[in-house]
Design a protein around this motif. Structure first.
Motif, short mmCIF file in Angstrom:
data_model
loop_
_atom_site.label_atom_id
_atom_site.label_comp_id
_atom_site.label_asym_id
_atom_site.label_seq_id
_atom_site.Cartn_x
_atom_site.Cartn_y
_atom_site.Cartn_z
N CYS A 43 -16.97 35.78 -4.32
CA CYS A 43 -17.54 36.89 -5.08
C CYS A 43 -18.68 37.53 -4.29
O CYS A 43 -19.30 36.89 -3.43
CB CYS A 43 -18.05 36.39 -6.43
N CYS A 56 -15.57 39.81 -8.24
CA CYS A 56 -14.69 38.75 -7.74
C CYS A 56 -13.27 39.29 -7.70
O CYS A 56 -12.70 39.59 -8.76
CB CYS A 56 -14.75 37.50 -8.63
N GLU A 57 -12.69 39.41 -6.52
CA GLU A 57 -11.36 39.97 -6.36
C GLU A 57 -10.47 39.06 -5.52
O GLU A 57 -10.93 38.34 -4.64
CB GLU A 57 -11.43 41.34 -5.68
N GLN A 61 -8.60 30.97 -10.41
CA GLN A 61 -9.44 30.46 -11.48
C GLN A 61 -10.47 29.46 -10.98
O GLN A 61 -11.64 29.49 -11.38
CB GLN A 61 -8.56 29.81 -12.55
N ILE A 64 -13.37 31.13 -9.11
CA ILE A 64 -14.18 31.91 -10.05
C ILE A 64 -15.07 30.97 -10.86
O ILE A 64 -16.27 31.23 -11.05
CB ILE A 64 -13.28 32.75 -10.98
N LEU A 83 -13.94 40.91 -12.68
CA LEU A 83 -12.92 39.99 -12.15
C LEU A 83 -11.62 40.79 -12.06
O LEU A 83 -10.96 41.01 -13.07
CB LEU A 83 -12.77 38.78 -13.08
N ASN A 86 -6.94 39.18 -9.69
CA ASN A 86 -7.00 37.74 -9.45
C ASN A 86 -5.78 37.03 -10.04
O ASN A 86 -4.98 37.63 -10.76
CB ASN A 86 -8.28 37.16 -10.06
N LEU A 88 -5.57 34.67 -12.61
CA LEU A 88 -6.40 34.09 -13.66
C LEU A 88 -5.61 34.11 -14.96
O LEU A 88 -5.90 34.86 -15.88
CB LEU A 88 -7.71 34.89 -13.80
N ILE A 106 -12.08 41.90 -16.92
CA ILE A 106 -11.04 41.02 -16.36
C ILE A 106 -9.78 41.89 -16.27
O ILE A 106 -9.06 42.06 -17.25
CB ILE A 106 -10.80 39.78 -17.23
N SER A 109 -5.24 40.73 -13.75
CA SER A 109 -5.39 39.36 -13.26
C SER A 109 -4.41 38.40 -13.90
O SER A 109 -4.64 37.18 -13.92
CB SER A 109 -6.83 38.88 -13.50
#
Length: 493
Positions: A43, A56-57, A61, A64, A83, A86, A88, A106, A109
Motif C-alpha cells: 500500500c 492498496c491495489e 487479503q 491488506i 482498496l 485486489n 479480496l 473497496i 476486488s
C-alpha cells in the motif's frame, strides 16, 4: 524573585501551548504523517488536508490485513482508504479494528462476503462506503447495521437480485444510496425501513424492474431524486409515486413505456425534472402532467415515437424551461403548438425529426427562447418571418444537416449571427451551416451567400442589436438615388 517570575512565565507559556494543541486537535488540524512505506507495503500513503490517503491495489487479503495491522494504534486519521483491483473475496471481521477511517472504497476486488464484524469498529467515523463493481449477491445488512454516521453508500455494479426486508436498517443517517447496474427484479415492501428520515437520492437504474416498486418507495418522504432508468418498466399508473411528496427529479429514461397516462404524476407536485427519453412512447394523455403545473421546468421526451408536439398535455406547464423532443417522428409543427406554455421555454430541442417545413407564426409564443436545435431534419426553407419572433432572444440556433436550398430568405442567419450579444460564443461563430445552390450544384455557407448573383433584395440589419427593424438598402445607380428597395443585378456590382 526573578526565578519565580521566570517559572510563572514558563508555566503560562506551557499552558498556552497545551491549549493551542488541544484546540488544534479538536479542529482536526494536527499534522498527519504517513508511516514508513515499508510498514504498509504494497500500500502507498499520501498526506491530504483532512488526513491520510491510503491506496492498496493489485494485492490480496493477507497483505491488506498486514498493512492494516501496521496502522493500528497510531493517532492517524485515514480520510481515504482505497482498496482497488485486489483479490479480496471476503472482508474479514475486525480487519479495521483500531483505525479511524472516514471514506472507504473497496472497488473491483471480487468481494462477495462482508463479515458482520468487519465494519463495526469504524461505524462511528465512516461517512462514505463504496463497494462498487464486486460480486455481492445481496445487501450485507448485518455488516452495515452499525454504520450510524454513513452518508453515502455505493453498491453499483454488483450482482444483487433482490432487496430483502430491512436491508438497510441501521443506516439512519444515509442520504445517498446507489444500486445502479445490479440484477434487482424484486424489492420487498419493507426494504427501505430505516431510511425514511434522511434519504435524498436513490438510484435503482440498470436493473430488472418491470413495475414501479410503489409500496417500497412510499415511505421515503424525504427523497428528492429517484433514478429508475434502464429497467424494463412497461407501464406507469396513477398512484405509483404516492408518498414521494418531496421528489424533485424523476428518471424513467430507457424503459419500455408506450403511454403516459392521465394523472400519473399528481402525487409529486414539487417535481422539477422529468426524464422519459429512450422509451417507445407514442401516446401522451392530455392530463398526463396534471399536478406538475407549478414546478416542472425540465422535460425530456427524446428518442420516443411521438408524431406531434403534445400541446394539450404541455399546456398546463407554464413554468417549463427545457423541452427536449429530439429523435421522434415529428414531421409537422402546428402554428399553435406552443400556445399557452411557450412563454417560459429557453431551450427547445427538435433535432433528428422529420420536420419538412416551418410556417406561419409557429415560434411566436416562445418569448424567452435562447437555444433552438433543428439539426438533422428535412427543412428546405427557413423564412425570416418564421424566425423573426425569436431572433432577439436566441443565443444558439442549430440548423445544420438540413437539405436547405439557398434563397434570399436566409439572410436572417448571417445578420443574426453578426448581432449576437456574446461575440465570444465560439460554438456559434465556428458552426458551418450550409445551403445548396441548385443551379450551380454547389454548397454555400449561410454566412457568405452570393446575394448579388441570387438577385436578392439586400436588407440592412445594422439596428437589430438596438431593437430596430431591418430595412432595405438604398443604392445609387447612374447618379440617381433608388427607392427604398432595389434589386442588385450582377452587372452593377
Amino acid at each position: 524573585m526573578a526565578r519565580v517570575q521566570l517559572m510563572v512565565r514558563w508555566t503560562w507559556a506551557s499552558v498556552l501551548a497545551i491549549v493551542a494543541g488541544l484546540c488544534a486537535l479538536a479542529m482536526g488540524e494536527v499534522q498527519q504523517q504517513c508511516p514508513p512505506r515499508g510498514d504498509i507495503a504494497p500500500c502507498t500513503c499520501t498526506v491530504k488536508k483532512n488526513g491520510l490517503d491510503i491506496l492498496c491495489e493489485f494485492t490480496d487479503q493477507q497483505r491488506i490485513s498486514e498493512a492494516m495491522g501496521a496502522l493500528k494504534g497510531k493517532p492517524l486519521v485515514i480520510f481515504y482508504l482505497k482498496l482497488r483491483h485486489n483479490n479480496l473475496k471476503k472482508l474479514p471481521g475486525f480487519v479495521f479494528l483500531g483505525l479511524d477511517i472516514r471514506h472507504l472504497t473497496i472497488h473491483n476486488s471480487s468481494l462477495s462476503v462482508v463479515e458482520e464484524a468487519s465494519l463495526s469498529s469504524i461505524g462511528k467515523m465512516l461517512t462514505q462506503l463504496d463497494v462498487s463493481q464486486n460480486s455481492l449477491n445481496q445487501v450485507p445488512s448485518p455488516a452495515f447495521k452499525n454504520l450510524h454516521h454513513l452518508l453515502i453508500l455505493n453498491m453499483n455494479h454488483n450482482k444483487v437480485n433482490s432487496l430483502h426486508a430491512k436491508a438497510f436498517q441501521g443506516l439512519d443517517t444515509l442520504e445517498i444510496l446507489t444500486l445502479y447496474e445490479n440484477k434487482i427484479n424484486n424489492i420487498d415492501p419493507e426494504a427501505f425501513i430505516g431510511l425514511e428520515k434522511k434519504l435524498k437520492r436513490l438510484n435503482l437504474g440498470g436493473n430488472g424492474l418491470t413495475t414501479v416498486p410503489q409500496k417500497s418507495l412510499a415511505m421515503l418522504e424525504t427523497l428528492k431524486k429517484l433514478e429508475m432508468q434502464e429497467n424494463r418498466i412497461s407501464e406507469i399508473h396513477e398512484g405509483d409515486f404516492e408518498g414521494l411528496r418531496n421528489l424533485d427529479s424523476l428518471g424513467l429514461a430507457h424503459n419500455k413505456l408506450r403511454t403516459v397516462p392521465a394523472k400519473v404524476f399528481t402525487h409529486i407536485t414539487l417535481l422539477n425534472s422529468l426524464e422519459l427519453e429512450g422509451n417507445n412512447i407514442d401516446t401522451i394523455d392530455p392530463e398526463a402532467f396534471a399536478g406538475l403545473e407549478e414546478n416542472l421546468q425540465y422535460l425530456r421526451l427524446g428518442d420516443n415515437n411521438i408524431h406531434t408536439i403534445p400541446t394539450e398535455a404541455l399546456k398546463r406547464l407554464h413554468r417549463l424551461r427545457h423541452l427536449d423532443l429530439r429523435a421522434n417522428n415529428i414531421s409537422y409543427i402546428a402554428e399553435d403548438a406552443f400556445v399557452g406554455f411557450g412563454d417560459s421555454i429557453t431551450f427547445l430541442n427538435l433535432q433528428k425529426n422529420d420536420i419538412r417545413s416551418l410556417s406561419g407564426l409557429v415560434f411566436e409564443n416562445l418569448n424567452s427562447l435562447e437555444t433552438l436545435n433543428l439539426q438533422n431534419n428535412k427543412l428546405l426553407h427557413i423564412s425570416e418571418d418564421v424566425m423573426e419572433p425569436v431572433l432577439d432572444t436566441l443565443r444558439v440556433v442549430d440548423v445544420t444537416d438540413n437539405p436547405l436550398l439557398c434563397d434570399c430568405e436566409l439572410q436572417w442567419y448571417k445578420n443574426w449571427l453578426r448581432n449576437l450579444k456574446d461575440k465570444d460564443d465560439e460554438m456559434m461563430q465556428k458552426k458551418r451551416t450550409v445551403c445548396t445552390m441548385s443551379q450551380e450544384h454547389r454548397e454555400y455557407s449561410l454566412t457568405s451567400l452570393p446575394l448579388d448573383r441570387m438577385q436578392c433584395v439586400i436588407k440592412s440589419y445594422d439596428d437589430i442589436s438596438a431593437g430596430g427593424a431591418p430595412t432595405t438598402m438604398a443604392v445609387s445607380l447612374n447618379g440617381l438615388v433608388a427607392s427604398t428597395t432595389c434589386i442588385l443585378i450582377a452587372r452593377y456590382v
